[in-house]
Design a protein around this motif. Structure first.
Motif, short mmCIF file in Angstrom:
data_model
loop_
_atom_site.label_atom_id
_atom_site.label_comp_id
_atom_site.label_asym_id
_atom_site.label_seq_id
_atom_site.Cartn_x
_atom_site.Cartn_y
_atom_site.Cartn_z
N THR A 167 0.83 -1.20 0.00
CA THR A 167 0.00 0.00 0.00
C THR A 167 0.87 1.25 0.00
O THR A 167 0.61 2.20 -0.73
CB THR A 167 -0.93 0.01 1.23
N LEU A 168 1.92 1.26 0.80
CA LEU A 168 2.82 2.41 0.84
C LEU A 168 3.51 2.62 -0.51
O LEU A 168 3.66 3.76 -0.95
CB LEU A 168 3.88 2.23 1.93
N GLU A 169 3.94 1.56 -1.15
CA GLU A 169 4.58 1.69 -2.45
C GLU A 169 3.64 2.31 -3.47
O GLU A 169 4.04 3.16 -4.25
CB GLU A 169 5.07 0.33 -2.96
N LYS A 170 2.39 1.92 -3.47
CA LYS A 170 1.41 2.47 -4.39
C LYS A 170 1.19 3.95 -4.13
O LYS A 170 1.07 4.75 -5.04
CB LYS A 170 0.10 1.70 -4.31
N GLU A 171 1.11 4.34 -2.87
CA GLU A 171 0.88 5.73 -2.50
C GLU A 171 2.08 6.60 -2.83
O GLU A 171 1.93 7.76 -3.16
CB GLU A 171 0.57 5.84 -1.00
N GLU A 172 3.28 6.04 -2.76
CA GLU A 172 4.49 6.82 -2.96
C GLU A 172 4.97 6.81 -4.40
O GLU A 172 6.00 7.39 -4.70
CB GLU A 172 5.60 6.28 -2.05
N SER A 173 4.25 6.17 -5.31
CA SER A 173 4.70 6.13 -6.69
C SER A 173 4.71 7.55 -7.25
O SER A 173 3.83 8.36 -6.96
CB SER A 173 3.84 5.21 -7.53
N ILE A 174 5.70 7.85 -8.05
CA ILE A 174 5.91 9.19 -8.58
C ILE A 174 5.45 9.24 -10.03
O ILE A 174 5.80 8.39 -10.83
CB ILE A 174 7.39 9.57 -8.49
N ASN A 175 4.67 10.22 -10.34
CA ASN A 175 4.23 10.44 -11.71
C ASN A 175 5.29 11.30 -12.39
O ASN A 175 5.28 12.52 -12.31
CB ASN A 175 2.87 11.12 -11.73
N TRP A 176 6.23 10.62 -13.06
CA TRP A 176 7.36 11.33 -13.66
C TRP A 176 6.93 12.25 -14.79
O TRP A 176 7.52 13.33 -14.97
CB TRP A 176 8.41 10.34 -14.14
N GLU A 177 5.94 11.88 -15.55
CA GLU A 177 5.46 12.74 -16.64
C GLU A 177 4.89 14.04 -16.08
O GLU A 177 5.14 15.12 -16.61
CB GLU A 177 4.42 12.01 -17.49
N GLN A 178 4.16 13.94 -14.98
CA GLN A 178 3.60 15.14 -14.34
C GLN A 178 4.72 16.03 -13.82
O GLN A 178 4.70 17.24 -14.01
CB GLN A 178 2.67 14.74 -13.20
N ARG A 179 5.72 15.41 -13.20
CA ARG A 179 6.86 16.19 -12.71
C ARG A 179 7.58 16.89 -13.85
O ARG A 179 7.97 18.05 -13.75
CB ARG A 179 7.87 15.28 -11.99
N LYS A 180 7.78 16.17 -14.95
CA LYS A 180 8.45 16.74 -16.12
C LYS A 180 7.68 17.95 -16.63
O LYS A 180 8.27 19.01 -16.89
CB LYS A 180 8.57 15.68 -17.21
N GLN A 181 6.36 17.81 -16.76
CA GLN A 181 5.53 18.90 -17.26
C GLN A 181 5.57 20.11 -16.31
O GLN A 181 5.60 21.26 -16.77
CB GLN A 181 4.09 18.43 -17.50
N GLU A 182 5.59 19.87 -15.01
CA GLU A 182 5.69 20.96 -14.04
C GLU A 182 7.00 21.71 -14.22
O GLU A 182 7.02 22.94 -14.25
CB GLU A 182 5.59 20.42 -12.62
N TRP A 183 8.10 20.98 -14.33
CA TRP A 183 9.41 21.62 -14.50
C TRP A 183 9.50 22.36 -15.82
O TRP A 183 10.05 23.46 -15.89
CB TRP A 183 10.54 20.59 -14.36
N LEU A 184 8.95 21.79 -16.88
CA LEU A 184 8.95 22.49 -18.16
C LEU A 184 8.14 23.79 -18.06
O LEU A 184 8.51 24.81 -18.65
CB LEU A 184 8.41 21.59 -19.27
N GLY A 185 7.06 23.76 -17.30
CA GLY A 185 6.29 24.97 -17.06
C GLY A 185 7.10 26.02 -16.32
O GLY A 185 7.06 27.21 -16.68
N PHE A 186 7.85 25.60 -15.30
CA PHE A 186 8.71 26.54 -14.57
C PHE A 186 9.77 27.14 -15.48
O PHE A 186 10.05 28.35 -15.44
CB PHE A 186 9.41 25.85 -13.40
N ILE A 187 10.35 26.32 -16.34
CA ILE A 187 11.38 26.79 -17.26
C ILE A 187 10.78 27.80 -18.24
O ILE A 187 11.39 28.85 -18.52
CB ILE A 187 12.04 25.61 -17.99
N ASN A 188 9.59 27.50 -18.76
CA ASN A 188 8.95 28.44 -19.68
C ASN A 188 8.65 29.77 -19.01
O ASN A 188 8.83 30.83 -19.63
CB ASN A 188 7.67 27.83 -20.25
N LYS A 189 8.21 29.75 -17.77
CA LYS A 189 7.96 31.00 -17.04
C LYS A 189 9.25 31.78 -16.84
O LYS A 189 9.28 33.00 -16.98
CB LYS A 189 7.32 30.71 -15.67
N PHE A 190 10.34 31.07 -16.54
CA PHE A 190 11.64 31.71 -16.37
C PHE A 190 12.08 32.40 -17.67
O PHE A 190 12.51 33.55 -17.67
CB PHE A 190 12.68 30.68 -15.93
#
Length: 64
Positions: A15-38
């Protein structure tokens, strides 16, 4: 530790592993958004210099 206790421990861990799984595509899109704002901020700061031809720049796509 009994078999039941061990199974319970495994279940909790699963259960902990499922809850802690990271959505790498979402993280990538967030960082690309930060870079575009910069870059937008930089373009705004450099606008007057670019207009007066004291500064020039161009972009090159590295990532898709």
């Amino acid at each position: 530790m009994s078999k039941k206790d061990f199974e319970s421990l495994l279940s909790q861990h699963e259960t902990l592993e499922k809850e802690e799984s990271i959505n790498w595509e979402q993280r990538k899109q967030e960082w690309l958004g930060f870079i575009n704002k910069f870059y937008s901020c930089l373009e705004n700061w450099f606008k007057a210099y670019k207009k007066s031809e004291k500064l020039s720049y161009e972009y090159d796509h590295v990532f898709n």
